[in-house]
Design a protein around this motif. Structure first.
Motif, PDB file in Angstrom:
ATOM      1  N   GLY A  77       0.945  -1.058   0.109  1.00 45.21           N
ATOM      2  CA  GLY A  77      -0.039   0.035   0.026  1.00 45.21           C
ATOM      3  C   GLY A  77       0.817   1.310  -0.177  1.00 45.21           C
ATOM      4  O   GLY A  77       2.067   1.040   0.602  1.00 45.21           O
ATOM      5  N   TYR A 110      -1.756  -0.514  -3.797  1.00 45.82           N
ATOM      6  CA  TYR A 110      -3.118   0.009  -3.423  1.00 45.82           C
ATOM      7  C   TYR A 110      -2.919   1.505  -2.728  1.00 45.82           C
ATOM      8  O   TYR A 110      -2.088   1.497  -1.825  1.00 45.82           O
ATOM      9  CB  TYR A 110      -4.040  -0.906  -2.663  1.00 45.82           C
ATOM     10  N   ILE A 112      -3.743   3.942   0.589  1.00 46.94           N
ATOM     11  CA  ILE A 112      -4.298   4.202   1.756  1.00 46.94           C
ATOM     12  C   ILE A 112      -4.331   5.557   2.081  1.00 46.94           C
ATOM     13  O   ILE A 112      -3.319   6.378   2.103  1.00 46.94           O
ATOM     14  CB  ILE A 112      -3.350   3.534   2.914  1.00 46.94           C
ATOM     15  N   GLU A 113      -5.601   5.942   2.731  1.00 51.14           N
ATOM     16  CA  GLU A 113      -5.594   7.456   3.090  1.00 51.14           C
ATOM     17  C   GLU A 113      -4.587   7.773   4.027  1.00 51.14           C
ATOM     18  O   GLU A 113      -4.252   6.977   5.011  1.00 51.14           O
ATOM     19  CB  GLU A 113      -7.039   7.586   3.363  1.00 51.14           C
ATOM     20  N   ALA A 116      -5.495   6.869   7.911  1.00 51.00           N
ATOM     21  CA  ALA A 116      -5.813   5.596   7.896  1.00 51.00           C
ATOM     22  C   ALA A 116      -4.305   4.683   7.711  1.00 51.00           C
ATOM     23  O   ALA A 116      -4.216   3.692   8.535  1.00 51.00           O
ATOM     24  CB  ALA A 116      -6.607   4.749   6.721  1.00 51.00           C
ATOM     25  N   PHE A 117      -3.411   5.319   7.021  1.00 55.24           N
ATOM     26  CA  PHE A 117      -2.060   4.915   6.924  1.00 55.24           C
ATOM     27  C   PHE A 117      -1.258   4.680   8.382  1.00 55.24           C
ATOM     28  O   PHE A 117      -0.872   3.943   8.833  1.00 55.24           O
ATOM     29  CB  PHE A 117      -1.190   5.569   6.034  1.00 55.24           C
ATOM     30  N   ALA A 120      -2.697   2.108  10.393  1.00 51.69           N
ATOM     31  CA  ALA A 120      -2.368   0.799   9.945  1.00 51.69           C
ATOM     32  C   ALA A 120      -0.746   0.395  10.245  1.00 51.69           C
ATOM     33  O   ALA A 120      -0.262  -0.517  10.832  1.00 51.69           O
ATOM     34  CB  ALA A 120      -2.467   0.763   8.617  1.00 51.69           C
TER      35      ALA A 120
END
Length: 150
Positions: A77, A110, A112-113, A116-117, A120
């Protein structure tokens, strides 16, 4: 120095990569990322470094030993550009080329905002900071498996 081991991979990084299991993730981050504070919340609990190299060079070194979960799913990501989630920055294009070369085929990342990253990355096995100074040089990798010899 070791034979056949990329010299960018130090002992701490090699230990972490070897300790990860299938499905574990690692965050590879740039110099602007809050790496120290996020790394404290990761499974490993401390920040690892591959200093003085770009994100692409660090990715190349990591992928020389780490299998991705690509056959099953997109396994890398990238932090999305705020306000332009489909835009790829030059650093991301360079990293994509290293991923494709390591996989021997196209393996698109992909998005990832941004926030949100961060979340994660806190849940990752480890966080590895690079010397990348360009914005959006942050990536999340999912470890795959090495199949038994046929």
């Amino acid at each position: 120095m070791l034979k056949n081991i990329d010299p960018a991979l130090n002992a701490d990084v090699l230990h972490a990569l070897r300790s990860m299991g299938h499905g574990d993730t690692l965050a590879l981050v740039d110099t602007n990322f809050p790496a120290e504070s996020v790394a404290r919340q990761s499974t490993l609990g401390k920040l690892l470094r591959i200093d003085n190299v770009s994100a692409a060079r660090a990715m190349e070194a990591i992928l020389s030993v780490l299998p991705l979960d690509t056959p099953l799913q997109p396994s890398v990501g990238r932090m999305e550009v705020m306000g332009a989630p489909d835009q790829l920055e030059p650093v991301q294009v360079e990293v994509q080329a290293k991923i494709d070369a390591a996989e021997g085929q196209s393996a698109p990342m992909y998005g990832i905002e941004r926030f949100a990253f961060y979340e994660a990355a806190k849940k990752a096995y480890c966080v590895i900071a690079t010397g990348e100074t360009r914005f959006y040089g942050c990536f999340l990798l999912t470890k795959g498996v090495i199949p038994p010899a046929a």
